[in-house]
Design a protein around this motif. Structure first.
Motif, PDB file in Angstrom:
ATOM      1  N   LEU A 189       0.836  -1.209   0.000  1.00 15.80           N
ATOM      2  CA  LEU A 189       0.000   0.000   0.000  1.00 15.80           C
ATOM      3  C   LEU A 189       0.868   1.256   0.000  1.00 15.80           C
ATOM      4  O   LEU A 189       0.572   2.222  -0.705  1.00 15.80           O
ATOM      5  CB  LEU A 189      -0.911   0.016   1.223  1.00 15.80           C
ATOM      6  N   ALA A 190       1.936   1.234   0.787  1.00 15.73           N
ATOM      7  CA  ALA A 190       2.853   2.384   0.799  1.00 15.73           C
ATOM      8  C   ALA A 190       3.466   2.561  -0.585  1.00 15.73           C
ATOM      9  O   ALA A 190       3.604   3.682  -1.087  1.00 15.73           O
ATOM     10  CB  ALA A 190       3.947   2.178   1.848  1.00 15.73           C
ATOM     11  N   LEU A 191       3.813   1.435  -1.202  1.00 16.80           N
ATOM     12  CA  LEU A 191       4.378   1.503  -2.558  1.00 16.80           C
ATOM     13  C   LEU A 191       3.333   2.018  -3.539  1.00 16.80           C
ATOM     14  O   LEU A 191       3.661   2.770  -4.456  1.00 16.80           O
ATOM     15  CB  LEU A 191       4.883   0.117  -2.974  1.00 16.80           C
ATOM     16  N   TYR A 192       2.098   1.627  -3.334  1.00 13.20           N
ATOM     17  CA  TYR A 192       1.006   2.131  -4.189  1.00 13.20           C
ATOM     18  C   TYR A 192       0.978   3.661  -4.156  1.00 13.20           C
ATOM     19  O   TYR A 192       0.939   4.319  -5.192  1.00 13.20           O
ATOM     20  CB  TYR A 192      -0.332   1.559  -3.717  1.00 13.20           C
ATOM     21  N   ASP A 193       1.027   4.208  -2.942  1.00 13.81           N
ATOM     22  CA  ASP A 193       0.938   5.661  -2.796  1.00 13.81           C
ATOM     23  C   ASP A 193       2.097   6.353  -3.512  1.00 13.81           C
ATOM     24  O   ASP A 193       1.949   7.418  -4.089  1.00 13.81           O
ATOM     25  CB  ASP A 193       0.944   6.057  -1.311  1.00 13.81           C
ATOM     26  N   ARG A 194       3.262   5.723  -3.460  1.00 13.51           N
ATOM     27  CA  ARG A 194       4.450   6.319  -4.042  1.00 13.51           C
ATOM     28  C   ARG A 194       4.496   6.094  -5.560  1.00 13.51           C
ATOM     29  O   ARG A 194       4.883   6.974  -6.318  1.00 13.51           O
ATOM     30  CB  ARG A 194       5.672   5.669  -3.376  1.00 13.51           C
ATOM     31  N   ALA A 195       4.104   4.890  -6.000  1.00  9.91           N
ATOM     32  CA  ALA A 195       4.394   4.473  -7.373  1.00  9.91           C
ATOM     33  C   ALA A 195       3.219   4.637  -8.328  1.00  9.91           C
ATOM     34  O   ALA A 195       3.394   4.449  -9.531  1.00  9.91           O
ATOM     35  CB  ALA A 195       4.842   2.999  -7.371  1.00  9.91           C
ATOM     36  N   LEU A 196       2.045   4.994  -7.811  1.00 10.29           N
ATOM     37  CA  LEU A 196       0.889   5.105  -8.707  1.00 10.29           C
ATOM     38  C   LEU A 196       1.164   6.042  -9.889  1.00 10.29           C
ATOM     39  O   LEU A 196       0.891   5.679 -11.039  1.00 10.29           O
ATOM     40  CB  LEU A 196      -0.348   5.550  -7.911  1.00 10.29           C
ATOM     41  N   PRO A 197       1.733   7.249  -9.673  1.00  5.72           N
ATOM     42  CA  PRO A 197       1.994   8.120 -10.834  1.00  5.72           C
ATOM     43  C   PRO A 197       3.025   7.544 -11.800  1.00  5.72           C
ATOM     44  O   PRO A 197       2.957   7.815 -13.000  1.00  5.72           O
ATOM     45  CB  PRO A 197       2.522   9.416 -10.195  1.00  5.72           C
ATOM     46  N   ASP A 198       3.972   6.748 -11.295  1.00  5.76           N
ATOM     47  CA  ASP A 198       4.954   6.118 -12.189  1.00  5.76           C
ATOM     48  C   ASP A 198       4.271   5.124 -13.116  1.00  5.76           C
ATOM     49  O   ASP A 198       4.507   5.097 -14.320  1.00  5.76           O
ATOM     50  CB  ASP A 198       6.032   5.388 -11.367  1.00  5.76           C
ATOM     51  N   VAL A 199       3.432   4.269 -12.507  1.00  3.07           N
ATOM     52  CA  VAL A 199       2.772   3.221 -13.290  1.00  3.07           C
ATOM     53  C   VAL A 199       1.785   3.839 -14.275  1.00  3.07           C
ATOM     54  O   VAL A 199       1.771   3.502 -15.466  1.00  3.07           O
ATOM     55  CB  VAL A 199       2.061   2.231 -12.335  1.00  3.07           C
ATOM     56  N   TYR A 200       0.985   4.762 -13.765  1.00  2.27           N
ATOM     57  CA  TYR A 200      -0.023   5.391 -14.625  1.00  2.27           C
ATOM     58  C   TYR A 200       0.659   6.204 -15.730  1.00  2.27           C
ATOM     59  O   TYR A 200       0.239   6.160 -16.896  1.00  2.27           O
ATOM     60  CB  TYR A 200      -0.922   6.274 -13.766  1.00  2.27           C
ATOM     61  N   GLY A 201       1.730   6.917 -15.384  1.00  2.00           N
ATOM     62  CA  GLY A 201       2.452   7.720 -16.370  1.00  2.00           C
ATOM     63  C   GLY A 201       3.067   6.843 -17.453  1.00  2.00           C
ATOM     64  O   GLY A 201       3.015   7.184 -18.646  1.00  2.00           O
TER      65      GLY A 201
END
Lengths: 173, 283
Positions: free
Chosen positions: A15-27
């Protein structure tokens, strides 16, 4: 105190990684598929696959690992579209064993629009090879093809891209 | 001539999606993770199985160990106890001792023997053998019925039968000098996960480091690590002030790395004055 240690455990970590990495994955996904709706679907599939990996004990929990999953999801998406459009591909797949030198300086925006016109399998291979800048052996591994077949596919995809790019420049059609 | 296709290169860019989408997906991920932890299948009571009820530091010289741990962790030792092979530590949350006699089966000196709590020692020793380990006959000691065992990779441990209402130690220690975390480096962490999972009903999930698995249930908290450590068991001790504790380790003839922040606290990797490795944690 136990709460502190528990916070370092695995489920909260994803979940912490989700918060950090969501813009990376979506981008990553949006800049390659060009559609908000598709990028959202593939982003969701990426993170749910990450949950499955956590349960299976195969998670690595890094942004790079998530991008790797996203890449698979993107290729799967194009593969599914490719099955729908099989009749179109055969037209694009005309043999192009000899490639003329092409030293035109490509316009980035028009190049992106050109990718949208290509058959899914050509778009996949060009995305992996040029947008993601992966070496050919890794492209081959991602696509589940031999290196030789991948090189041949890249040649065909480049020829198809060039036809579409030049076709899009010459006035109405 | 450069390849014109290289204009297509698309470096990774971060783009925030629609906040409503981000919140919905976060809920889905959280929900999916919760489903992956089958807490309902095992009642909380069963998790006392495999708790560490006692542990023994096995070192070349008990006298030197007493000096070191008294100075570094403030351990006190049983009053009136004569210097000898064994020393019992008084006043910590988890009972422990130091031993410089012949090491227990499957323990290399310096090393740590873990004594795991079980509810039915006869049943547990039978399980150990059925899993490819070995278990000596259960025998009565002043503190209970115990059995010396080896797991299926040859690592030594003991079992101690305790009644269901016996108190549990704190999960991450409570007092300075308490054992706050136990890392078991069994060789192959997947095999260990299966062995100890079948023996104690432990479940484990991948941890924060490659080859690491976090065990769910036992107290103190236990992690399995497949890395090739010098010791099969490494203890983390709780300290109030890690900077001062690191200085005490060095003064007492040990070594300590500069304290490093972790997700759960600040830690330092240490050795004592007899080459036993351990960790200090300000949690």
């Amino acid at each position: 105190m136990s709460e502190l240690l528990r916070a370092g455990r695995d489920e909260p970590d994803l979940l912490a990684l989700y918060d950090r990495a969501l813009p990376d994955v979506y981008g990553y996904l949006l800049s390659r598929c060009g559609s908000t709706a598709v990028a959202e679907d593939l982003t969701a599939e990426t993170f749910l696959a990450a949950v499955t990996a956590v349960r299976a004990g195969t998670a690595v929990l890094s942004v790079a690992w998530l991008i790797g999953i996203a890449r698979h999801k993107l290729i799967d998406h194009w593969r599914a579209r490719s099955r729908e459009q099989r009749h179109l591909e055969t037209a694009y797949d005309a043999p192009a064993t000899v490639e003329d030198p092409w030293d035109e300086r490509l316009d980035a925006l028009r190049a992106q629009q050109t990718l949208d016109l290509l058959a899914p399998q050509h778009r996949s291979v060009l995305t992996l090879r040029y947008l993601d800048d992966l070496p050919v052996p890794q492209v081959a591994a991602e696509l589940g093809r031999t290196r030789h077949a991948t090189e041949a596919l890249i040649v065909r995809a480049r020829a198809a891209f060039r036809r579409a790019y030049e076709g899009s420049s010459g006035g109405d059609d | 001539m450069t390849d014109p296709f290289h204009v297509l290169r698309r470096p990774l860019v971060r783009l925030a999606p629609d906040p409503a989408f981000a919140a919905r997906l976060r809920d889905r991920v959280q929900h999916a993770l919760a489903e992956g932890v089958p807490m309902t299948t095992a009642p909380q009571l069963a998790t006392t199985e495999g708790d560490v009820a006692y542990l023994s530091l096995q070192l070349p010289d008990t006298g030197r160990a007493r000096e070191f741990y008294r100075a570094v962790l403030g351990w006190r030792f049983g009053a009136g106890e004569e210097p000898g092979h064994s020393a019992q530590v008084d006043g910590q949350s988890l009972p422990l001792g130091i031993w410089d006699g012949p090491p227990s089966p499957g323990i290399r000196t310096p090393g740590v023997l873990l004594v795991h709590r079980v509810a039915d020692i006869v049943a547990s020793t039978t399980t150990v053998r059925s899993l490819g380990g070995t278990a000596g006959p259960p025998h009565q000691e002043p503190y209970g019925v115990v059995a010396d065992c080896l797991d299926d990779q040859g690592n030594g441990f003991s079992l101690l039968e305790l009644p269901p209402d016996a108190p549990r130690p704190p999960v991450n220690g409570a007092l300075p000098g308490d054992v706050a975390y136990i890392t078991i480096s069994p060789g192959d962490e997947q095999r260990a996960s299966q062995f100890y999972g079948a023996l104690f009903g432990w479940r484990s999930a991948p941890g924060n480091v490659p080859g690491g698995r976090q065990v769910e249930g036992p107290a103190p908290m236990i992690g399995l690590w497949g890395g090739t450590g010098r010791q099969a068991v490494t203890l983390m001790y709780l300290v109030d002030d890690i900077t001062q504790a690191v200085a005490r380790v060095r003064d007492a003839g040990g070594t300590a790395t500069q304290p490093e922040p972790q997700p759960y606290g600040v830690t330092s990797q240490c050795t004592d004055n007899q080459e036993m490795t351990f960790t200090l944690g300000q949690l």
